[in-house]
Structures are given as C-alpha cells and as structure tokens.
Enzyme design. Structure first.
Site, PDB file in Angstrom:
ATOM      1  N   SER A  26      96.729  54.807 -15.807  1.00 63.77           N
ATOM      2  CA  SER A  26      95.423  55.188 -15.121  1.00 63.77           C
ATOM      3  C   SER A  26      95.900  56.605 -14.249  1.00 63.77           C
ATOM      4  O   SER A  26      96.742  56.596 -13.672  1.00 63.77           O
ATOM      5  CB  SER A  26      95.038  54.148 -14.085  1.00 63.77           C
ATOM      6  OG  SER A  26      93.766  54.709 -13.000  1.00 63.77           O
ATOM      7  N   TYR A  50      96.873  48.017  -7.675  1.00 66.55           N
ATOM      8  CA  TYR A  50      96.548  48.469  -9.162  1.00 66.55           C
ATOM      9  C   TYR A  50      97.462  49.817  -9.262  1.00 66.55           C
ATOM     10  O   TYR A  50      97.910  49.773 -10.497  1.00 66.55           O
ATOM     11  CB  TYR A  50      95.068  48.903  -9.179  1.00 66.55           C
ATOM     12  CG  TYR A  50      94.659  49.250 -10.337  1.00 66.55           C
ATOM     13  CD1 TYR A  50      94.539  48.610 -11.413  1.00 66.55           C
ATOM     14  CD2 TYR A  50      94.065  50.663 -10.455  1.00 66.55           C
ATOM     15  CE1 TYR A  50      93.905  49.084 -12.694  1.00 66.55           C
ATOM     16  CE2 TYR A  50      93.447  51.224 -11.581  1.00 66.55           C
ATOM     17  CZ  TYR A  50      93.511  50.351 -12.892  1.00 66.55           C
ATOM     18  OH  TYR A  50      93.164  50.888 -13.853  1.00 66.55           O
ATOM     19  N   GLY A  55      90.798  44.176 -25.963  1.00 68.50           N
ATOM     20  CA  GLY A  55      89.923  44.647 -27.039  1.00 68.50           C
ATOM     21  C   GLY A  55      88.628  44.239 -27.027  1.00 68.50           C
ATOM     22  O   GLY A  55      87.861  44.506 -28.049  1.00 68.50           O
ATOM     23  N   SER A  59      86.288  44.456 -24.780  1.00 63.79           N
ATOM     24  CA  SER A  59      85.064  45.200 -23.793  1.00 63.79           C
ATOM     25  C   SER A  59      85.542  46.557 -23.661  1.00 63.79           C
ATOM     26  O   SER A  59      86.806  46.866 -23.905  1.00 63.79           O
ATOM     27  CB  SER A  59      84.533  44.347 -22.725  1.00 63.79           C
ATOM     28  OG  SER A  59      85.462  44.793 -21.483  1.00 63.79           O
TER      29      SER A  59
HETATM   30  N1  NAP Z   1      87.290  52.320 -16.463  1.00 66.39           N
HETATM   31  C1  NAP Z   1      88.263  53.055 -15.883  1.00 66.39           C
HETATM   32  O1  NAP Z   1      87.639  53.650 -14.990  1.00 66.39           O
HETATM   33  C2  NAP Z   1      89.509  52.945 -16.207  1.00 66.39           C
HETATM   34  C3  NAP Z   1      90.316  54.046 -15.593  1.00 66.39           C
HETATM   35  C4  NAP Z   1      91.697  53.859 -15.759  1.00 66.39           C
HETATM   36  C5  NAP Z   1      92.347  52.961 -16.266  1.00 66.39           C
HETATM   37  N2  NAP Z   1      91.729  51.989 -16.823  1.00 66.39           N
HETATM   38  C6  NAP Z   1      92.474  50.943 -17.585  1.00 66.39           C
HETATM   39  O2  NAP Z   1      91.997  50.730 -19.004  1.00 66.39           O
HETATM   40  C7  NAP Z   1      92.139  49.534 -19.569  1.00 66.39           C
HETATM   41  C8  NAP Z   1      90.863  48.994 -20.090  1.00 66.39           C
HETATM   42  O3  NAP Z   1      89.896  48.831 -18.728  1.00 66.39           O
HETATM   43  P1  NAP Z   1      88.317  49.015 -19.142  1.00 66.39           P
HETATM   44  O4  NAP Z   1      87.696  49.733 -18.197  1.00 66.39           O
HETATM   45  O5  NAP Z   1      87.873  49.041 -20.627  1.00 66.39           O
HETATM   46  O6  NAP Z   1      87.974  47.649 -18.564  1.00 66.39           O
HETATM   47  P2  NAP Z   1      87.433  46.145 -19.247  1.00 66.39           P
HETATM   48  O7  NAP Z   1      85.981  46.649 -19.830  1.00 66.39           O
HETATM   49  O8  NAP Z   1      87.051  45.349 -18.347  1.00 66.39           O
HETATM   50  O9  NAP Z   1      88.182  45.683 -20.407  1.00 66.39           O
HETATM   51  C9  NAP Z   1      89.366  45.064 -20.035  1.00 66.39           C
HETATM   52  C10 NAP Z   1      89.623  44.084 -21.187  1.00 66.39           C
HETATM   53  O10 NAP Z   1      91.140  43.671 -20.871  1.00 66.39           O
HETATM   54  C11 NAP Z   1      90.841  42.160 -21.288  1.00 66.39           C
HETATM   55  N3  NAP Z   1      91.723  41.382 -20.267  1.00 66.39           N
HETATM   56  C12 NAP Z   1      91.832  41.535 -18.838  1.00 66.39           C
HETATM   57  N4  NAP Z   1      93.084  40.780 -18.437  1.00 66.39           N
HETATM   58  C13 NAP Z   1      93.333  40.386 -19.539  1.00 66.39           C
HETATM   59  C14 NAP Z   1      94.529  39.522 -19.752  1.00 66.39           C
HETATM   60  N5  NAP Z   1      95.459  39.067 -18.973  1.00 66.39           N
HETATM   61  N6  NAP Z   1      94.907  39.233 -21.099  1.00 66.39           N
HETATM   62  C15 NAP Z   1      94.264  39.700 -22.280  1.00 66.39           C
HETATM   63  N7  NAP Z   1      93.109  40.429 -22.020  1.00 66.39           N
HETATM   64  C16 NAP Z   1      92.934  40.729 -20.831  1.00 66.39           C
HETATM   65  C17 NAP Z   1      89.353  41.900 -20.827  1.00 66.39           C
HETATM   66  O11 NAP Z   1      88.817  40.753 -21.253  1.00 66.39           O
HETATM   67  P3  NAP Z   1      88.834  39.479 -20.216  1.00 66.39           P
HETATM   68  O12 NAP Z   1      88.480  39.615 -18.931  1.00 66.39           O
HETATM   69  O13 NAP Z   1      87.827  38.476 -20.846  1.00 66.39           O
HETATM   70  O14 NAP Z   1      90.447  38.898 -20.519  1.00 66.39           O
HETATM   71  C18 NAP Z   1      88.776  43.116 -21.309  1.00 66.39           C
HETATM   72  O15 NAP Z   1      88.709  43.011 -22.846  1.00 66.39           O
HETATM   73  C19 NAP Z   1      92.579  48.647 -18.395  1.00 66.39           C
HETATM   74  O16 NAP Z   1      94.045  48.649 -18.150  1.00 66.39           O
HETATM   75  C20 NAP Z   1      92.280  49.456 -17.218  1.00 66.39           C
HETATM   76  O17 NAP Z   1      93.099  49.407 -15.953  1.00 66.39           O
HETATM   77  C21 NAP Z   1      90.370  51.728 -16.792  1.00 66.39           C
END
Ligand code: NAP
Length: 248
Positions: A138, A151, A15, A17
């Site tokens: 996703s 992934y 949460g 970012s």
């Molecule tokens: N953006 C897209 O196009 C997209 C599409 C489909 C699905 N998603 C999914 O949506 C979700 C959020 O992605 P987002 O795009 O918002 O990415 P993001 O901005 O990189 O956010 C990911 C968040 O997860 C945290 N995180 C990563 N690994 C972690 C861990 N082991 N423990 C706790 N926190 C962790 C990150 O912080 P830290 O790295 O500092 O831990 C960050 O707060 C993810 O599950 C991603 O796979 C995204």
C-alpha cells in the site's frame, strides 16, 4: 491482438472482492485458470456468482496454518503447478494510536504480514522456474498517514519481504514483486469504519491524490498482470499505482 494467458494457473488470496476479484476476472477473460480465496460466506457466494463457475472459489483464511495447508493441497490437485501467486488478502483497521488495541494489532499483522509470508512459503514449492509472486502492499507504507500506524507498518513489512523473497527465490527463477495501490474505492474502508468516517477519509484521499480521484480496481489489476507476466527483467520492486500520491 489481445494478450492471452491461456492455461496459466493463478492463485489469488483475498480474491472474493475488490482488487483480487477484478484481477481474477481479468485473468479468466484472458484464458487463465484461477483459484480465489476469502473467508466470509457471503463474499464467497457473490464471487462464485460473478465469476460464473469459471474459477475455483475456496474458503480459506491466510492467517490459519491449517487452511494454508488445505489450500496448497487443493492447488496441487486442481492445477499441479502454479504460474502466479497473487498474495493480496488484507484487512485494515484505522484508529488513532491511543485507541489501538493489541487485538487489532495482532489481527492486522496475522493477515497482512504473517499470513502472507507463510502463504508464500506454502505455495512456492508449486511454482516452477519462470513463475512469479505478486504481493499487495500500500502507498501507506511510505507515508505518515494518521490513524494508519498498524496497517502501514504491516504493509511496510510486506514491502521488505518483496525484496528478501525476491533474493531468496532468484536461484529458482521465480520473480517476486509488489503492487502498491493508492486509494481505490473497493469498499474496504466502508467495511471497517463507520460510514461517516469512511466517507470523510475517502473525500480526503480524493483531494490529496495529485490526479484528484480514487483509483479503479481495474488499474491495479493491469499492474498485477504486468508484474506477473510482462515484467520479466524485474524482481524485488514495488510498483505504485496511486495517481502520483507517493511520488509527487
Ligand atoms: N482499497 C484500497 O484503497 C487499498 C489501498 C492500498 C492497499 N490495498 C490492499 O489491497 C488488498 C485488497 O484490498 P481491497 O481494497 O480489494 O479490499 P477488499 O475488497 O476488502 O478485499 C479484501 C479481500 O481479502 C479477503 N481477506 C481478508 N482477510 C482475509 C484472510 N485472513 N484470509 C483470506 N482472505 C482474506 C477478503 O475476504 P473476506 O473478508 O471474506 O475474508 C476479500 O476477498 C489488501 O491487501 C489491501 O490492504 C487496498
């Protein structure tokens, strides 16, 4: 009149970012009490600043059992009980399958799949009847997108978990659903790929999405809030928020 979520208690993993942070902001604005997690100090500090002290911001790695333990204790201490767990933390490492290492494979599954599953296991005892869990999958999990094998598989497993957890938690009156984002420009790609590769991938996504654009974090946040609090006759489903990408 705007809907309020006054005093609803919410945990959002990942949460600090992107999608998680925007969802946190939306729920805080509507009166909820929110705890967000993440790992990196910079992102934790930035989230504290953006949320302006309104949320609990906790350093916690979903892949670490000890951190999940501390998270559950903290949630118990802060909130007592939990209305929504948004299990959203995820990482992506895109690479051609010949170049994927076992380390990359393990890291992806440790966070996206195993970490998510055991986070739900740890926090569900705090969720009373009527509460809910939303998992982030996703659209990649139903597509054959090159470079995303690990992934996509990690997220396909989560889609399956949405069904089994929904069945297993039904007797307790807890709904479990998944939100399935299409490409959202949160910076997640830029953080894991060289800039030119990320830019090329984003341009490709823009072109391939039927709506011809990337999604916005707010569009996922709205779907999460709906699944969490509005969709009271819905469990085990996955809601695609992808500009039609996985459907048309
Ligand atoms: N953006 C897209 O196009 C997209 C599409 C489909 C699905 N998603 C999914 O949506 C979700 C959020 O992605 P987002 O795009 O918002 O990415 P993001 O901005 O990189 O956010 C990911 C968040 O997860 C945290 N995180 C990563 N690994 C972690 C861990 N082991 N423990 C706790 N926190 C962790 C990150 O912080 P830290 O790295 O500092 O831990 C960050 O707060 C993810 O599950 C991603 O796979 C995204």
């Amino acid at each position: 009149m705007a809907t309020t979520y006054e005093d609803k208690t919410v945990v959002i993993t990942g949460g600090t970012s992107g999608i998680g942070l925007t969802t946190a902001e939306r729920l805080l604005d509507a009166g909820a009490r929110v705890l967000v997690t993440g790992r990196s100090k910079d992102a934790l500090d930035a989230a504290r600043e953006r949320l302006g002290g309104r949320a609990v911001v906790l350093q916690s790695d979903v892949a670490a059992a000890a951190d999940r333990e501390v998270l559950a204790e903290r949630v118990k201490g802060e909130f007592g009980s939990l209305d929504l767990l948004f299990a959203n933390a995820g990482v992506t490492r895109h690479a051609p399958f010949e170049q994927v290492t076992e380390e990359q494979f393990d890291e992806t599954f440790a966070t996206n799949t195993k970490g998510l599953y055991f986070t739900v296991q740890k926090l569900v005892p705090l969720i009373p009847e009527g509460g809910s869990v939303v998992l982030t999958t996703s659209v990649a999990n139903v597509m054959g997108l090159p470079m995303t094998g690990v992934y996509s598989a990690s997220k396909a497993a989560v889609r399956s978990m949405a069904r089994t957890l929904a069945a297993e938690l039904l007797p307790r009156g807890i709904r479990v659903n998944a939100v399935s984002p299409g490409p959202i420009d949160t910076g997640i790609l830029q953080r894991s790929q060289p800039p030119e590769v990320a830019e090329k991938m984003l341009a490709g996504y823009r072109e391939s999405v039927p709506m011809k654009r990337l999604g916005r974090e707010e569009e996922i946040a709205r779907a999460v809030v709906f699944l969490a609090f509005g969709a009271t006759f819905t469990t085990g489903t996955e809601l695609a928020v992808d500009g039609g990408g996985s459907q048309l």
